[in-house]
Design a protein around this motif. Structure first.
Motif, PDB file in Angstrom:
ATOM      1  N   SER A  20       1.209  -1.241   0.261  1.00  0.00           N
ATOM      2  CA  SER A  20       0.309   0.778  -0.095  1.00  0.00           C
ATOM      3  C   SER A  20       1.270   1.538  -0.008  1.00  0.00           C
ATOM      4  CB  SER A  20      -1.523   0.356   0.684  1.00  0.00           C
ATOM      5  OG  SER A  20      -1.749  -0.691   1.264  1.00  0.00           O
ATOM      6  N   GLY A  21       1.957   1.204   0.070  1.00  0.00           N
ATOM      7  CA  GLY A  21       2.622   2.126   0.536  1.00  0.00           C
ATOM      8  C   GLY A  21       3.498   2.743   0.039  1.00  0.00           C
ATOM      9  N   LEU A  22       3.795   1.745  -0.841  1.00  0.00           N
ATOM     10  CA  LEU A  22       4.512   1.798  -2.595  1.00  0.00           C
ATOM     11  C   LEU A  22       3.287   1.964  -4.000  1.00  0.00           C
ATOM     12  CD1 LEU A  22       6.601  -1.707  -2.386  1.00  0.00           C
ATOM     13  CD2 LEU A  22       7.027   1.068  -2.063  1.00  0.00           C
ATOM     14  N   PHE A  23       1.776   1.572  -3.483  1.00  0.00           N
ATOM     15  CA  PHE A  23       1.597   2.086  -4.550  1.00  0.00           C
ATOM     16  C   PHE A  23       0.996   4.009  -3.853  1.00  0.00           C
ATOM     17  CE2 PHE A  23      -0.367  -1.482  -5.239  1.00  0.00           C
ATOM     18  CZ  PHE A  23      -0.376  -2.095  -6.640  1.00  0.00           C
ATOM     19  N   ILE A  24       0.974   4.647  -2.511  1.00  0.00           N
ATOM     20  CA  ILE A  24       0.937   5.612  -2.314  1.00  0.00           C
ATOM     21  C   ILE A  24       1.884   6.852  -2.361  1.00  0.00           C
ATOM     22  CG2 ILE A  24       0.112   7.538  -0.840  1.00  0.00           C
ATOM     23  CD1 ILE A  24      -1.632   4.947   0.782  1.00  0.00           C
ATOM     24  N   ALA A  25       3.066   6.000  -2.709  1.00  0.00           N
ATOM     25  CA  ALA A  25       4.389   6.679  -2.777  1.00  0.00           C
ATOM     26  C   ALA A  25       4.201   7.993  -3.875  1.00  0.00           C
ATOM     27  CB  ALA A  25       5.603   6.619  -2.794  1.00  0.00           C
ATOM     28  N   PRO A  26       4.125   7.486  -5.312  1.00  0.00           N
ATOM     29  CA  PRO A  26       4.287   8.461  -5.916  1.00  0.00           C
ATOM     30  C   PRO A  26       3.227   9.604  -6.044  1.00  0.00           C
ATOM     31  CG  PRO A  26       3.826   6.182  -7.571  1.00  0.00           C
ATOM     32  CD  PRO A  26       4.107   6.223  -4.983  1.00  0.00           C
ATOM     33  N   SER A  27       2.212   9.456  -5.493  1.00  0.00           N
ATOM     34  CA  SER A  27       1.577  10.835  -5.101  1.00  0.00           C
ATOM     35  C   SER A  27       2.245  11.335  -3.929  1.00  0.00           C
ATOM     36  CB  SER A  27      -0.085   9.694  -4.726  1.00  0.00           C
ATOM     37  OG  SER A  27      -0.934   9.462  -5.859  1.00  0.00           O
ATOM     38  N   PHE A  28       2.294  10.600  -3.039  1.00  0.00           N
ATOM     39  CA  PHE A  28       2.586  11.351  -1.684  1.00  0.00           C
ATOM     40  C   PHE A  28       3.986  12.771  -2.236  1.00  0.00           C
ATOM     41  CE2 PHE A  28       5.760  11.454   1.695  1.00  0.00           C
ATOM     42  CZ  PHE A  28       5.129  12.327   2.654  1.00  0.00           C
ATOM     43  N   VAL A  31       3.040  14.891  -4.220  1.00  0.00           N
ATOM     44  CA  VAL A  31       2.051  16.230  -2.716  1.00  0.00           C
ATOM     45  C   VAL A  31       2.783  16.280  -2.239  1.00  0.00           C
ATOM     46  CG1 VAL A  31       0.356  16.904  -1.295  1.00  0.00           C
ATOM     47  CG2 VAL A  31      -0.281  15.557  -3.443  1.00  0.00           C
ATOM     48  N   LEU A  32       4.144  16.191  -2.576  1.00  0.00           N
ATOM     49  CA  LEU A  32       5.208  16.696  -1.124  1.00  0.00           C
ATOM     50  C   LEU A  32       5.943  17.451  -1.998  1.00  0.00           C
ATOM     51  CD1 LEU A  32       6.233  16.680   1.773  1.00  0.00           C
ATOM     52  CD2 LEU A  32       8.333  14.943   0.705  1.00  0.00           C
ATOM     53  N   LEU A  33       6.676  17.818  -3.563  1.00  0.00           N
ATOM     54  CA  LEU A  33       7.691  18.377  -4.352  1.00  0.00           C
ATOM     55  C   LEU A  33       6.829  19.155  -4.986  1.00  0.00           C
ATOM     56  CD1 LEU A  33       9.543  15.678  -6.203  1.00  0.00           C
ATOM     57  CD2 LEU A  33       9.988  17.135  -4.385  1.00  0.00           C
ATOM     58  N   PHE A  34       5.939  19.406  -4.734  1.00  0.00           N
ATOM     59  CA  PHE A  34       4.277  20.011  -5.983  1.00  0.00           C
ATOM     60  C   PHE A  34       3.929  20.681  -4.964  1.00  0.00           C
ATOM     61  CE2 PHE A  34       6.121  16.786  -9.450  1.00  0.00           C
ATOM     62  CZ  PHE A  34       5.938  17.781 -10.498  1.00  0.00           C
ATOM     63  N   PHE A  35       3.402  20.923  -3.685  1.00  0.00           N
ATOM     64  CA  PHE A  35       2.365  21.772  -2.795  1.00  0.00           C
ATOM     65  C   PHE A  35       3.204  21.767  -1.637  1.00  0.00           C
ATOM     66  CE2 PHE A  35      -0.038  19.137  -5.489  1.00  0.00           C
ATOM     67  CZ  PHE A  35      -1.399  20.297  -6.545  1.00  0.00           C
ATOM     68  N   ILE A  40       5.676  25.905   1.120  1.00  0.00           N
ATOM     69  CA  ILE A  40       6.853  26.285   2.981  1.00  0.00           C
ATOM     70  C   ILE A  40       8.071  26.784   2.746  1.00  0.00           C
ATOM     71  CG2 ILE A  40       8.762  25.196   4.754  1.00  0.00           C
ATOM     72  CD1 ILE A  40       7.140  22.113   4.579  1.00  0.00           C
ATOM     73  N   VAL A  41       8.459  27.129   1.336  1.00  0.00           N
ATOM     74  CA  VAL A  41       9.557  28.217   0.819  1.00  0.00           C
ATOM     75  C   VAL A  41       8.353  29.118   0.620  1.00  0.00           C
ATOM     76  CG1 VAL A  41      10.425  28.492  -1.075  1.00  0.00           C
ATOM     77  CG2 VAL A  41      10.546  26.601  -0.156  1.00  0.00           C
ATOM     78  N   VAL A  42       7.155  29.211   0.858  1.00  0.00           N
ATOM     79  CA  VAL A  42       6.267  30.917   0.650  1.00  0.00           C
ATOM     80  C   VAL A  42       6.179  31.407   1.926  1.00  0.00           C
ATOM     81  CG1 VAL A  42       4.126  31.875  -0.009  1.00  0.00           C
ATOM     82  CG2 VAL A  42       5.463  30.410  -1.406  1.00  0.00           C
ATOM     83  N   ILE A  43       5.988  30.530   2.190  1.00  0.00           N
ATOM     84  CA  ILE A  43       6.478  31.120   3.956  1.00  0.00           C
ATOM     85  C   ILE A  43       7.604  31.236   4.501  1.00  0.00           C
ATOM     86  CG2 ILE A  43       5.716  30.494   6.304  1.00  0.00           C
ATOM     87  CD1 ILE A  43       4.089  28.551   5.495  1.00  0.00           C
ATOM     88  N   TYR A  44       8.555  30.925   4.458  1.00  0.00           N
ATOM     89  CA  TYR A  44      10.618  31.172   4.279  1.00  0.00           C
ATOM     90  C   TYR A  44      10.021  32.434   4.018  1.00  0.00           C
ATOM     91  CZ  TYR A  44      15.462  31.555   3.771  1.00  0.00           C
ATOM     92  OH  TYR A  44      16.300  32.067   4.084  1.00  0.00           O
ATOM     93  N   TYR A  45       9.987  32.880   2.837  1.00  0.00           N
ATOM     94  CA  TYR A  45       9.901  34.472   1.593  1.00  0.00           C
ATOM     95  C   TYR A  45       9.607  35.243   2.588  1.00  0.00           C
ATOM     96  CZ  TYR A  45      12.922  31.997  -2.377  1.00  0.00           C
ATOM     97  OH  TYR A  45      13.769  31.995  -3.079  1.00  0.00           O
ATOM     98  N   SER A  46       8.200  35.178   2.979  1.00  0.00           N
ATOM     99  CA  SER A  46       7.597  35.827   4.106  1.00  0.00           C
ATOM    100  C   SER A  46       7.649  36.272   4.731  1.00  0.00           C
ATOM    101  CB  SER A  46       5.965  35.653   3.687  1.00  0.00           C
ATOM    102  OG  SER A  46       6.134  34.458   4.579  1.00  0.00           O
TER     103      SER A  46
END
Length: 297
Positions: A20-28, A31-35, A40-46
């Motif tokens: 199940s973890g391997l199936f979910i990993a690509p989506s996770f 989401v981690l990389l693109f959202f 977090i970077v936007v919060i840091y810049y602000s």
């Protein structure tokens, strides 16, 4: 034997969890990389003075943005547009759905007419609006023919009305289809009971249909609200970088900050807009939960 069976069961469960973890990993990871990471970077810049120095200034960027005249103008125009366009988009599309839910002549033709804007590219839509609302366009020609004067629609106080009409023309069909689908899911036996109890059409609509449509109204309102914040594309294609004052939206402010590489103000403005959206959507959920909870149960 019992110990071996337990071990086999635990191994099987572990394998299922790993699978199940391997199936979910690509989506996770996506989401981690693109959202999550960009947020977090936007919060840091602000919270820093500039990306190079990286000095922590806490809420100074937010104070600067809130005192900025261009930001205030953009917020005022965006709120005015959303407060006008979103309720109209919800109410008119609901009225159209209720009308087309009845057996009226040329019902399929009306559906096609209102859905056709979804198939037209944005550039073509803008071209149509330029032809209609140009100073020498079709609308002004009609006004001259009836004895009225010409109006430079895109460069006047009526500019936002033009964009509201464009927004409605583009979004009514999609919203209408959602409402029509929701209307077909209302239990027929409840409508039949209302008819037998001699309930009027208005009573049936407000006391039964509107209750069952509450979740769809919430979804359509949220989607229309999001789309109202994305109207920058149409305004940019119509007016370019420097629109008339009433068409200067939040997206214009952020776009200008991005061009100036002022990531601190851009990030602070983006977070403020996100917070406002979260509050508005939260209030909508609370209203829908209170209004439609008896139906959902």
């Amino acid at each position: 034997m019992k110990v071996r069976n337990k071990q086999k069961v635990s191994k099987r469960i572990r394998k299922q969890k790993i699978g199940s973890g391997l199936f979910i990993a690509p989506s996770f990871i996506g989401v981690l990389l693109f959202f999550i990471v960009p947020f977090i970077v936007v919060i840091y810049y602000s919270l820093i003075d500039n990306p190079i120095g990286g000095n922590f200034v806490f809420l100074d960027n937010f104070r600067i943005v809130l005192r900025n005249g261009a930001f205030r103008k953009a917020v005022t125009n965006t709120l005015t547009f959303s407060v006008t366009a979103v309720p109209l988009a919800v109410i008119l599309s609901l009225m159209l759905a209720v009308l087309l839910d009845k057996k009226i002549p040329f019902r399929s033709h009306f559906r096609t007419f209102f859905l056709s804007p979804m198939m037209v590219p944005v550039a073509s839509i803008v071209l149509i609006w330029q032809v209609l609302f140009h100073y020498n366009g079709a609308v002004n020609e009609f006004m001259v023919s009836v004895g009225a004067g010409k109006i430079d629609w895109i460069k006047s106080e009526y500019a936002q009305i033009v964009i509201v009409i464009l927004f409605l023309w583009k979004n009514l069909g999609y919203n209408m289809i959602l409402f029509m689908a929701a209307l077909t899911s209302i239990p027929k036996d409840i409508l039949e009971v209302a008819r037998l109890e001699s309930a009027s059409a208005l009573q049936t609509f407000f006391y039964i249909k509107l209750r069952y449509l509450s979740s769809t109204i919430l979804f359509v309102t949220i989607m229309s609200l999001i789309n109202s914040f994305k109207v920058f594309r149409e305004i940019y294609l119509l007016t370019g970088d420097r629109p008339y004052d009433t068409l200067y939206m939040m997206q214009h402010f952020m776009n200008n900050m991005f061009k100036n590489l002022d990531y601190q103000k851009l990030s602070a403005a983006a977070i403020l807009m996100s917070l406002v959206m979260i509050v508005i959507i939260g209030v909508l959920f609370l209203v829908e939960n209170r209004f439609g909870k008896d139906v959902e149960g």
